[in-house]
Design a protein around this motif. Structure first.
Motif, PDB file in Angstrom:
ATOM      1  N   PHE A   1      59.951  39.757  60.866  1.00 28.03           N
ATOM      2  CA  PHE A   1      59.223  39.570  59.439  1.00 28.03           C
ATOM      3  C   PHE A   1      59.031  40.835  58.772  1.00 28.03           C
ATOM      4  O   PHE A   1      58.625  41.595  59.027  1.00 28.03           O
ATOM      5  CB  PHE A   1      58.171  38.718  59.557  1.00 28.03           C
ATOM      6  N   ASP A   2      59.705  40.694  57.442  1.00 25.10           N
ATOM      7  CA  ASP A   2      59.137  41.815  56.278  1.00 25.10           C
ATOM      8  C   ASP A   2      57.819  41.554  55.892  1.00 25.10           C
ATOM      9  O   ASP A   2      57.588  40.369  55.408  1.00 25.10           O
ATOM     10  CB  ASP A   2      60.238  41.997  55.435  1.00 25.10           C
ATOM     11  N   ILE A   3      56.946  42.513  55.808  1.00 30.24           N
ATOM     12  CA  ILE A   3      55.577  42.381  55.354  1.00 30.24           C
ATOM     13  C   ILE A   3      55.599  43.094  54.115  1.00 30.24           C
ATOM     14  O   ILE A   3      56.064  44.379  53.950  1.00 30.24           O
ATOM     15  CB  ILE A   3      54.600  42.924  56.241  1.00 30.24           C
ATOM     16  N   ALA A   4      55.206  42.461  52.935  1.00 36.09           N
ATOM     17  CA  ALA A   4      55.196  43.156  51.566  1.00 36.09           C
ATOM     18  C   ALA A   4      54.010  44.220  51.418  1.00 36.09           C
ATOM     19  O   ALA A   4      52.892  43.784  52.123  1.00 36.09           O
ATOM     20  CB  ALA A   4      55.229  42.195  50.288  1.00 36.09           C
ATOM     21  N   SER A   5      54.204  45.263  51.135  1.00 39.49           N
ATOM     22  CA  SER A   5      53.189  46.294  50.973  1.00 39.49           C
ATOM     23  C   SER A   5      52.574  46.004  49.579  1.00 39.49           C
ATOM     24  O   SER A   5      53.109  45.413  48.696  1.00 39.49           O
ATOM     25  CB  SER A   5      53.762  47.642  50.744  1.00 39.49           C
ATOM     26  N   VAL A   6      51.066  46.242  49.548  1.00 41.66           N
ATOM     27  CA  VAL A   6      50.215  45.979  48.494  1.00 41.66           C
ATOM     28  C   VAL A   6      49.724  47.144  47.823  1.00 41.66           C
ATOM     29  O   VAL A   6      49.185  47.162  46.913  1.00 41.66           O
ATOM     30  CB  VAL A   6      48.819  45.211  48.801  1.00 41.66           C
ATOM     31  N   ASP A   7      50.412  48.518  48.175  1.00 38.95           N
ATOM     32  CA  ASP A   7      50.121  49.788  47.896  1.00 38.95           C
ATOM     33  C   ASP A   7      50.281  49.848  46.216  1.00 38.95           C
ATOM     34  O   ASP A   7      49.348  50.302  45.421  1.00 38.95           O
ATOM     35  CB  ASP A   7      50.909  50.766  48.524  1.00 38.95           C
ATOM     36  N   ASP A   8      51.346  49.322  45.576  1.00 38.66           N
ATOM     37  CA  ASP A   8      51.624  49.354  44.126  1.00 38.66           C
ATOM     38  C   ASP A   8      50.504  48.616  43.619  1.00 38.66           C
ATOM     39  O   ASP A   8      50.083  49.036  42.452  1.00 38.66           O
ATOM     40  CB  ASP A   8      53.192  48.853  43.891  1.00 38.66           C
ATOM     41  N   VAL A   9      50.484  47.174  43.811  1.00 39.12           N
ATOM     42  CA  VAL A   9      49.526  46.556  43.406  1.00 39.12           C
ATOM     43  C   VAL A   9      48.031  47.104  43.254  1.00 39.12           C
ATOM     44  O   VAL A   9      47.233  47.113  42.202  1.00 39.12           O
ATOM     45  CB  VAL A   9      49.463  45.119  43.834  1.00 39.12           C
ATOM     46  N   ALA A  10      47.494  47.554  44.397  1.00 36.46           N
ATOM     47  CA  ALA A  10      46.125  48.210  44.416  1.00 36.46           C
ATOM     48  C   ALA A  10      46.029  49.482  43.288  1.00 36.46           C
ATOM     49  O   ALA A  10      45.055  49.831  43.035  1.00 36.46           O
ATOM     50  CB  ALA A  10      45.920  48.456  46.071  1.00 36.46           C
ATOM     51  N   ALA A  11      47.221  50.261  43.552  1.00 36.86           N
ATOM     52  CA  ALA A  11      47.241  51.420  42.799  1.00 36.86           C
ATOM     53  C   ALA A  11      47.154  51.182  41.616  1.00 36.86           C
ATOM     54  O   ALA A  11      46.528  51.657  40.481  1.00 36.86           O
ATOM     55  CB  ALA A  11      48.400  52.231  43.272  1.00 36.86           C
ATOM     56  N   ASN A  12      47.788  49.983  40.841  1.00 37.37           N
ATOM     57  CA  ASN A  12      47.881  49.799  39.566  1.00 37.37           C
ATOM     58  C   ASN A  12      46.390  49.147  39.299  1.00 37.37           C
ATOM     59  O   ASN A  12      45.801  49.534  38.123  1.00 37.37           O
ATOM     60  CB  ASN A  12      48.885  48.703  39.321  1.00 37.37           C
ATOM     61  N   ARG A  13      45.831  48.308  40.236  1.00 40.00           N
ATOM     62  CA  ARG A  13      44.447  47.897  39.870  1.00 40.00           C
ATOM     63  C   ARG A  13      43.718  48.914  39.646  1.00 40.00           C
ATOM     64  O   ARG A  13      42.703  48.846  38.772  1.00 40.00           O
ATOM     65  CB  ARG A  13      44.133  46.872  41.093  1.00 40.00           C
ATOM     66  N   ASP A  14      43.754  49.840  40.624  1.00 41.06           N
ATOM     67  CA  ASP A  14      42.696  51.019  40.576  1.00 41.06           C
ATOM     68  C   ASP A  14      42.845  51.670  39.182  1.00 41.06           C
ATOM     69  O   ASP A  14      41.879  52.366  38.954  1.00 41.06           O
ATOM     70  CB  ASP A  14      42.917  52.052  41.798  1.00 41.06           C
ATOM     71  N   GLU A  15      44.185  51.982  38.739  1.00 44.54           N
ATOM     72  CA  GLU A  15      44.439  52.779  37.456  1.00 44.54           C
ATOM     73  C   GLU A  15      43.671  51.995  36.468  1.00 44.54           C
ATOM     74  O   GLU A  15      42.960  52.673  35.453  1.00 44.54           O
ATOM     75  CB  GLU A  15      45.767  52.772  37.413  1.00 44.54           C
ATOM     76  N   VAL A  16      43.790  50.690  36.331  1.00 44.40           N
ATOM     77  CA  VAL A  16      43.195  49.770  35.311  1.00 44.40           C
ATOM     78  C   VAL A  16      41.470  49.827  35.463  1.00 44.40           C
ATOM     79  O   VAL A  16      40.920  50.055  34.360  1.00 44.40           O
ATOM     80  CB  VAL A  16      43.601  48.237  35.425  1.00 44.40           C
ATOM     81  N   VAL A  17      41.031  49.745  36.604  1.00 42.49           N
ATOM     82  CA  VAL A  17      39.556  49.871  36.732  1.00 42.49           C
ATOM     83  C   VAL A  17      39.185  51.462  36.388  1.00 42.49           C
ATOM     84  O   VAL A  17      38.111  51.389  35.525  1.00 42.49           O
ATOM     85  CB  VAL A  17      39.084  49.531  38.245  1.00 42.49           C
ATOM     86  N   ALA A  18      39.542  52.220  36.635  1.00 41.22           N
ATOM     87  CA  ALA A  18      39.285  53.764  36.253  1.00 41.22           C
ATOM     88  C   ALA A  18      39.306  53.849  34.933  1.00 41.22           C
ATOM     89  O   ALA A  18      38.450  54.444  34.207  1.00 41.22           O
ATOM     90  CB  ALA A  18      40.181  54.690  37.002  1.00 41.22           C
ATOM     91  N   ALA A  19      40.349  53.262  34.174  1.00 46.81           N
ATOM     92  CA  ALA A  19      40.389  53.161  32.599  1.00 46.81           C
ATOM     93  C   ALA A  19      39.026  52.613  32.017  1.00 46.81           C
ATOM     94  O   ALA A  19      38.715  53.137  30.889  1.00 46.81           O
ATOM     95  CB  ALA A  19      41.817  52.773  32.122  1.00 46.81           C
ATOM     96  N   VAL A  20      38.858  51.407  32.460  1.00 49.02           N
ATOM     97  CA  VAL A  20      37.961  50.410  31.915  1.00 49.02           C
ATOM     98  C   VAL A  20      36.509  51.365  32.170  1.00 49.02           C
ATOM     99  O   VAL A  20      35.766  51.477  31.495  1.00 49.02           O
ATOM    100  CB  VAL A  20      37.936  49.032  32.528  1.00 49.02           C
ATOM    101  N   GLU A  21      36.300  51.625  33.386  1.00 47.64           N
ATOM    102  CA  GLU A  21      35.034  52.542  33.836  1.00 47.64           C
ATOM    103  C   GLU A  21      34.848  53.608  32.743  1.00 47.64           C
ATOM    104  O   GLU A  21      34.010  53.746  32.208  1.00 47.64           O
ATOM    105  CB  GLU A  21      35.176  53.074  35.134  1.00 47.64           C
ATOM    106  N   ALA A  22      35.839  54.542  32.445  1.00 44.67           N
ATOM    107  CA  ALA A  22      35.680  55.403  31.378  1.00 44.67           C
ATOM    108  C   ALA A  22      35.284  54.966  30.134  1.00 44.67           C
ATOM    109  O   ALA A  22      34.610  55.517  29.335  1.00 44.67           O
ATOM    110  CB  ALA A  22      36.904  56.305  31.449  1.00 44.67           C
ATOM    111  N   HIS A  23      36.312  54.025  29.574  1.00 51.74           N
ATOM    112  CA  HIS A  23      35.886  53.196  28.316  1.00 51.74           C
ATOM    113  C   HIS A  23      34.624  52.681  28.092  1.00 51.74           C
ATOM    114  O   HIS A  23      33.768  53.029  27.207  1.00 51.74           O
ATOM    115  CB  HIS A  23      36.964  52.442  28.027  1.00 51.74           C
TER     116      HIS A  23
END
Length: 243
Positions: free
Chosen positions: A7-29
């Motif tokens: 079975f293929d397992i989808a990676s969450v790396d891209d989603v997590a990276a995008n989430r972390d990028e948004v959180v970092a931007a909000v934290e700064a703002h």
């Protein structure tokens, strides 16, 4: 028997990276908002709540820095967009971020509502009356009390030991003179938790000196009576029958 699951397992790396990028931007703002609130409210610690059409935002800061930013929707549930514990779930973050511009607008309106609030506050104040004369009178009275108390301490030191406490009741109030050598350590009125007319630390308040100065005379008189009685008692001692 198969060697491995295929079975293929989808990676969450891209989603997590995008989430972390948004959180970092909000934290700064939002961190900028936290610093502005700390300045506005005059303290390093606090929190403020802002209501929007979709829900409620709560921003908490400590030491002037953003501690957390929480969104609670009207439909229920809450999301810590920024926190010191764990990042938010991506879907909840996405829902909260749809309302983030409204949060910033609510903050701006809050600040703008305070514009001019101090315009009519007077900055010309009445002159402050000096306490110099009162303090000088207080210090003079305390100095006189100190001189008399030290004289009493010297006498008590001579006939009653190197140190001790002389106690008398004046007008139903306990007075204590503690001596250490020929000097008064303290003169306390009212027992433990009472008023120190003399101490090793700070002078008494002027109202206390005014109230108790008259009773100090009675305390000295009580001391004199104590010495007179002691002298009379000693005068009656006879050694004629000794031996």
């Amino acid at each position: 028997m198969t060697d491995a699951l295929s079975f293929d397992i989808a990676s969450v790396d891209d989603v997590a990276a995008n989430r972390d990028e948004v959180v970092a931007a909000v934290e700064a703002h939002a961190g900028t908002i936290a610093r502005e609130l700390a300045i506005l409210q005059g303290g390093d610690y606090g929190q403020e709540t802002f209501k929007t059409r979709r829900g409620t935002w709560t921003l908490k800061y400590e030491a002037g820095a953003l501690q957390y930013l929480r969104f609670k929707g009207k439909s229920g549930g809450e999301t810590y967009v920024v926190s010191t514990k764990q990042p938010p779930e991506p879907k909840a973050l996405g829902t909260a971020m749809q309302d983030y511009p409204a949060f910033v607008e609510a903050y701006n309106e809050h600040v703008e509502s305070l514009d001019g609030v101090l315009d009519d506050v007077p900055t010309a104040f009445p002159a402050v009356t000096t306490t110099e004369e009162i303090v000088a009178q207080r210090d003079q009275l305390v100095s006189t009390i100190r001189e008399v108390a030290d004289t009493m301490a010297g006498e008590l030191n001579r006939f009653d030991g190197e140190y001790g406490i002389f106690t008398q009741w004046v007008g139903g109030t306990r007075w204590e003179l503690k001596w250490d050598g020929p000097r008064a350590s303290y003169l306390r009125v009212g027992g433990e938790g009472g008023i120190y007319l003399l101490s090793q630390y700070e002078p008494p308040a002027a109202p206390d000196v005014r109230e108790l100065a008259g009773d100090f005379v009675a305390f000295v008189e009580a001391y004199n009576e104590y010495v007179d009685d002691l002298e009379a008692d000693l005068a009656t001692v006879s050694f004629d029958d000794a031996g």
